[in-house]
Design a protein around this motif. Structure first.
Motif, PDB file in Angstrom:
ATOM      1  N   PHE A   9      66.179 110.899  68.724  1.00  0.00           N
ATOM      2  CA  PHE A   9      64.961 110.221  69.135  1.00  0.00           C
ATOM      3  C   PHE A   9      63.987 111.043  69.891  1.00  0.00           C
ATOM      4  CE2 PHE A   9      62.422 108.205  72.244  1.00  0.00           C
ATOM      5  CZ  PHE A   9      61.890 106.923  71.616  1.00  0.00           C
ATOM      6  N   THR A 103      57.328 106.319  62.963  1.00  0.00           N
ATOM      7  CA  THR A 103      56.695 105.129  63.304  1.00  0.00           C
ATOM      8  C   THR A 103      55.334 104.817  63.099  1.00  0.00           C
ATOM      9  OG1 THR A 103      58.369 105.258  65.300  1.00  0.00           O
ATOM     10  CG2 THR A 103      56.508 103.637  65.253  1.00  0.00           C
ATOM     11  N   THR A 136      53.925  97.055  67.451  1.00  0.00           N
ATOM     12  CA  THR A 136      53.327  97.847  68.351  1.00  0.00           C
ATOM     13  C   THR A 136      53.752  97.442  69.652  1.00  0.00           C
ATOM     14  OG1 THR A 136      51.281  98.107  66.668  1.00  0.00           O
ATOM     15  CG2 THR A 136      51.129  98.992  68.803  1.00  0.00           C
ATOM     16  N   GLY A 137      54.543  98.613  70.448  1.00  0.00           N
ATOM     17  CA  GLY A 137      54.855  98.032  71.638  1.00  0.00           C
ATOM     18  C   GLY A 137      53.916  98.025  72.636  1.00  0.00           C
ATOM     19  N   HIS A 153      52.618  87.597  69.600  1.00  0.00           N
ATOM     20  CA  HIS A 153      53.810  88.163  69.334  1.00  0.00           C
ATOM     21  C   HIS A 153      54.248  87.770  68.100  1.00  0.00           C
ATOM     22  CE1 HIS A 153      58.187  88.448  69.523  1.00  0.00           C
ATOM     23  NE2 HIS A 153      57.959  89.673  70.324  1.00  0.00           N
ATOM     24  N   TYR A 157      54.506  89.637  63.821  1.00  0.00           N
ATOM     25  CA  TYR A 157      55.641  89.634  62.851  1.00  0.00           C
ATOM     26  C   TYR A 157      55.306  89.022  61.487  1.00  0.00           C
ATOM     27  CZ  TYR A 157      58.963  91.801  66.105  1.00  0.00           C
ATOM     28  OH  TYR A 157      59.552  92.581  66.840  1.00  0.00           O
ATOM     29  N   ALA A 225      63.197  97.457  64.754  1.00  0.00           N
ATOM     30  CA  ALA A 225      64.081  97.246  65.872  1.00  0.00           C
ATOM     31  C   ALA A 225      63.573  96.083  66.734  1.00  0.00           C
ATOM     32  CB  ALA A 225      63.780  98.497  66.846  1.00  0.00           C
ATOM     33  N   GLY A 226      62.994  94.903  65.826  1.00  0.00           N
ATOM     34  CA  GLY A 226      62.636  93.993  66.594  1.00  0.00           C
ATOM     35  C   GLY A 226      63.785  93.109  67.204  1.00  0.00           C
ATOM     36  N   SER A 228      63.416  89.999  69.110  1.00  0.00           N
ATOM     37  CA  SER A 228      63.260  88.652  69.347  1.00  0.00           C
ATOM     38  C   SER A 228      63.494  87.804  68.348  1.00  0.00           C
ATOM     39  CB  SER A 228      61.819  88.429  69.585  1.00  0.00           C
ATOM     40  OG  SER A 228      61.080  88.956  68.377  1.00  0.00           O
ATOM     41  N   PHE A 243      67.481  99.551  64.561  1.00  0.00           N
ATOM     42  CA  PHE A 243      67.807 100.121  66.043  1.00  0.00           C
ATOM     43  C   PHE A 243      68.093  98.888  66.923  1.00  0.00           C
ATOM     44  CE2 PHE A 243      64.892 103.521  64.624  1.00  0.00           C
ATOM     45  CZ  PHE A 243      65.857 104.590  64.276  1.00  0.00           C
ATOM     46  N   VAL A 244      69.046  99.116  67.883  1.00  0.00           N
ATOM     47  CA  VAL A 244      69.163  98.204  68.789  1.00  0.00           C
ATOM     48  C   VAL A 244      69.119  99.037  70.272  1.00  0.00           C
ATOM     49  CG1 VAL A 244      70.415  96.338  67.655  1.00  0.00           C
ATOM     50  CG2 VAL A 244      71.798  98.055  68.563  1.00  0.00           C
ATOM     51  N   ALA A 278      70.661 102.867  70.343  1.00  0.00           N
ATOM     52  CA  ALA A 278      70.094 103.979  71.008  1.00  0.00           C
ATOM     53  C   ALA A 278      71.408 104.377  72.009  1.00  0.00           C
ATOM     54  CB  ALA A 278      68.998 103.702  72.002  1.00  0.00           C
ATOM     55  N   MET A 334      53.957  90.743  74.635  1.00  0.00           N
ATOM     56  CA  MET A 334      54.149  92.355  74.194  1.00  0.00           C
ATOM     57  C   MET A 334      55.855  92.225  74.111  1.00  0.00           C
ATOM     58  SD  MET A 334      51.500  94.344  76.606  1.00  0.00           S
ATOM     59  CE  MET A 334      52.198  95.698  76.096  1.00  0.00           C
ATOM     60  N   SER A 335      56.496  93.207  74.626  1.00  0.00           N
ATOM     61  CA  SER A 335      58.014  93.374  74.119  1.00  0.00           C
ATOM     62  C   SER A 335      58.664  92.166  74.878  1.00  0.00           C
ATOM     63  CB  SER A 335      58.374  94.695  74.439  1.00  0.00           C
ATOM     64  OG  SER A 335      59.922  94.702  74.200  1.00  0.00           O
ATOM     65  N   GLN A 336      59.129  91.135  74.147  1.00  0.00           N
ATOM     66  CA  GLN A 336      60.019  90.016  74.949  1.00  0.00           C
ATOM     67  C   GLN A 336      61.305  90.306  75.058  1.00  0.00           C
ATOM     68  OE1 GLN A 336      59.348  86.698  72.129  1.00  0.00           O
ATOM     69  NE2 GLN A 336      57.070  86.615  72.733  1.00  0.00           N
ATOM     70  N   THR A 337      61.647  91.537  74.505  1.00  0.00           N
ATOM     71  CA  THR A 337      63.113  91.966  74.783  1.00  0.00           C
ATOM     72  C   THR A 337      63.075  92.442  76.187  1.00  0.00           C
ATOM     73  OG1 THR A 337      63.251  92.492  72.564  1.00  0.00           O
ATOM     74  CG2 THR A 337      64.795  93.646  73.657  1.00  0.00           C
TER      75      THR A 337
HETATM   76  N1  FMN Z   1      57.951 100.238  69.360  1.00  0.00           N
HETATM   77  C1  FMN Z   1      57.040 100.754  69.007  1.00  0.00           C
HETATM   78  O1  FMN Z   1      55.964 100.346  69.192  1.00  0.00           O
HETATM   79  N2  FMN Z   1      57.048 102.083  68.698  1.00  0.00           N
HETATM   80  C2  FMN Z   1      58.343 102.820  68.808  1.00  0.00           C
HETATM   81  O2  FMN Z   1      58.274 103.932  68.313  1.00  0.00           O
HETATM   82  C3  FMN Z   1      59.525 101.806  68.811  1.00  0.00           C
HETATM   83  N3  FMN Z   1      60.761 102.623  68.809  1.00  0.00           N
HETATM   84  C4  FMN Z   1      62.001 101.946  69.139  1.00  0.00           C
HETATM   85  C5  FMN Z   1      62.944 102.549  69.141  1.00  0.00           C
HETATM   86  C6  FMN Z   1      64.300 101.712  69.463  1.00  0.00           C
HETATM   87  C7  FMN Z   1      65.400 102.600  69.491  1.00  0.00           C
HETATM   88  C8  FMN Z   1      64.277 100.843  69.958  1.00  0.00           C
HETATM   89  C9  FMN Z   1      65.452  99.815  70.290  1.00  0.00           C
HETATM   90  C10 FMN Z   1      62.794  99.736  69.812  1.00  0.00           C
HETATM   91  C11 FMN Z   1      61.771 100.532  69.526  1.00  0.00           C
HETATM   92  N4  FMN Z   1      60.238  99.992  69.490  1.00  0.00           N
HETATM   93  C12 FMN Z   1      59.345 100.642  69.214  1.00  0.00           C
HETATM   94  C13 FMN Z   1      60.412  98.730  70.045  1.00  0.00           C
HETATM   95  C14 FMN Z   1      60.538  97.642  68.842  1.00  0.00           C
HETATM   96  O3  FMN Z   1      60.025  98.014  67.642  1.00  0.00           O
HETATM   97  C15 FMN Z   1      60.311  96.373  69.311  1.00  0.00           C
HETATM   98  O4  FMN Z   1      59.150  95.953  69.441  1.00  0.00           O
HETATM   99  C16 FMN Z   1      60.987  95.974  70.642  1.00  0.00           C
HETATM  100  O5  FMN Z   1      62.475  95.897  70.309  1.00  0.00           O
HETATM  101  C17 FMN Z   1      60.790  94.472  70.885  1.00  0.00           C
HETATM  102  O6  FMN Z   1      61.207  93.534  70.058  1.00  0.00           O
HETATM  103  P1  FMN Z   1      60.404  92.028  70.126  1.00  0.00           P
HETATM  104  O7  FMN Z   1      59.065  92.340  70.131  1.00  0.00           O
HETATM  105  O8  FMN Z   1      61.066  91.659  68.877  1.00  0.00           O
HETATM  106  O9  FMN Z   1      61.143  91.558  71.234  1.00  0.00           O
END
Ligand code: FMN
Length: 448
Positions: A9, A103, A136-137, A153, A157, A225-226, A228, A243-244, A278, A334-337
């Motif tokens: 990474f 990415t 996009t995070g 969100h 997708y 790596a989504g 949700s 990716f998780v 990761a 945004m990132s729900q995770t």
């Molecule tokens: N999100 C990005 O916007 N850019 C990245 O470079 C990026 N790299 C990721 C690398 C790993 C190992 C993981 C686990 C996640 C990464 N993410 C990245 C976030 C995922 O794409 C995703 O948005 C995030 O896991 C949230 O998922 P969700 O929106 O489905 O909850």
């Protein structure tokens, strides 16, 4: 135990993943804006025979209630960055086997230009390219920079599905693999093998010919790596490598099961999707030496960065909540995770420990043997295909891993010694013996 896939990474900025360790004496990430830094990292990966170098990316920045806090600049939390596509392009010239995974955002990139840029990289690298498909995070701030409105969100997708459908048409259907004849006594290409693309989707439209011909892999290897429900559905349908985030064996096993179940729901085989976690570690001569070294890494950071860092991924200002607020009361577009993973914790818990891991999990801290044991236990217990090595201090952490942990993994026969000649990234990662996507993948229906 199966043979593991290993990627590194990286992030084209001074810090990574919500931590800010750039002040550590061994960190040379402040040189991320020099070509020499990237060449050194790529050489390190290729000498170690890692499968790929992964370049993360984001377009947005940290904001708290609409204002970018000074600490984001002081600790270079989010900006400045460089463009991962340009770095990949520079590195393909100094490497021969290493996979390069970039990415790319389905939210802000125009798909027709994007399809050409990736095809060019796949072409020039001889089929070594992967694409990490992201919605996009840092979407809330990125949309402002691009003059767009925020997209919710799950709608992002839905955009991903439409974007993928469009670029597949160009990568798989516009030019047949044998369209180029390059015969000076005859013709350059066969018009019967060049096809007009028509796409009218809910978000994107395109009518045209492929600006590039078919590249070695056609569609680059698809990473996603989504986490949700919507993210996993898209990953199960399209992803080849998922990716998780890191976690306990039980947490990872749950993620892997859910991802493989989504692949099966989409009519694919469970093992057609490779799952990579990761993984972060701090190596020491003894366990207590490793713990001391980890403490030095933590001491290199200013804990005040936490609020800005958490906001960058979620848009949420943790400092505005009472510390005993359960994390389950928070929600984000945004990132729900990054909210869901803290179920059972309070805002105060996250404020106290985010700086130890950022978006990742706490590193495994121990001797090289202990770390190798943990890698094998995670892979077996959670049905993982490999790991995305996420260094805490770069490039020192990677050097330590390569010199001390990797030889043990090789000795145990869980990581191969050499690259196979002329293998594409897809062949290496999927073991399919084919550099093109399999016939059952949604992209393949656009072939002629
Ligand atoms: N999100 C990005 O916007 N850019 C990245 O470079 C990026 N790299 C990721 C690398 C790993 C190992 C993981 C686990 C996640 C990464 N993410 C990245 C976030 C995922 O794409 C995703 O948005 C995030 O896991 C949230 O998922 P969700 O929106 O489905 O909850």
């Amino acid at each position: 135990m199966r043979s593991l896939k290993l990627g590194l990474f990286e992030n084209a900025q001074t810090n990574a993943s919500g931590t800010a360790t750039w002040r550590h004496p061994d960190s040379r990430r402040h040189l991320f804006d020099t070509l020499g830094y990237w060449q050194e990292v790529a050489r390190l990966c290729e000498d170690a025979k890692l499968d790929f170098l992964f370049l993360a990316d984001a377009w947005g920045w940290s904001e708290i209630n609409g204002v970018r806090p000074p600490i984001a600049t002081e600790e270079t939390l989010d900006l400045p960055r460089l463009d991962p596509f340009v770095i990949a392009s520079a590195l393909l010239a100094s490497t021969t086997d290493l996979g390069l995974v970039v990415t790319g955002s389905v939210l802000v990139e125009p798909p027709y230009a994007f399809a050409r840029r990736l095809a060019t990289l796949d072409q020039l690298s001889g089929g070594r390219l992967g694409w990490n498909v992201v919605t996009t995070g840092t979407a809330d701030t990125a949309v402002k920079a691009f003059g767009m409105d925020m997209v919710a969100h799950d709608d992002r997708y839905a955009m991903a599905e439409d974007f993928l459908d469009l670029v597949y048409k160009y990568w798989e259907g516009a030019w047949e693999p044998d369209a180029l004849e390059k015969d000076k006594a005859g013709r350059f290409a066969d018009p019967a093998k060049v096809h007009l693309v028509e796409h009218r989707g809910p978000y994107f439209r395109s009518h045209g010919y492929g600006n590039t011909a078919r590249s070695p892999q056609g569609t680059p290897v698809l990473f996603q790596a989504g986490a949700s429900p919507a993210g996993r559905r898209v990953g199960g349908r399209h992803g080849e490598c998922m990716f998780v985030g890191s976690g306990s064996v039980e947490q990872l096993a749950g993620h892997t099961r859910a991802i493989r179940a989504e692949a099966v729901n989409a009519g694919r085989k469970a093992d057609e999707v490779k799952v990579m976690s990761a993984f972060s570690c701090v190596v020491g001569a003894t366990t207590s030496d490793a713990e001391r070294r980890w403490q030095r890494i933590l001491d290199a950071q200013r804990p005040e960065v936490t609020v800005a860092s958490y906001a960058m991924f979620t848009g949420l200002d943790l400092s505005s909540y009472a510390p005993d607020t359960p994390m389950t009361e928070l929600s984000t577009e945004m990132s729900q995770t990054q909210v869901a993973r803290f179920a059972g914790k309070t805002v105060g818990d996250v404020l106290a420990d985010w700086h130890t891991h950022g978006v990742g999990a706490r590193p495994v801290v121990g001797t090289a043997e202990e770390i190798a044991d943990e890698i094998c236990a995670l892979a077996e217990g959670a049905d993982l295909d490999g790991f995305l090595l996420s260094p805490t201090v770069q490039p020192a952490s990677t050097v330590e891993f390569v010199e001390s942990v990797l030889p043990i993994l090789r000795e145990r026969g869980v990581f191969r010694g050499e690259y196979a000649d002329g293998e594409s990234l897809r062949e290496r990662l999927t073991g399919s013996g084919d550099r093109a996507l399999p016939a059952g993948h949604p992209a393949a229906r656009h072939r002629h």
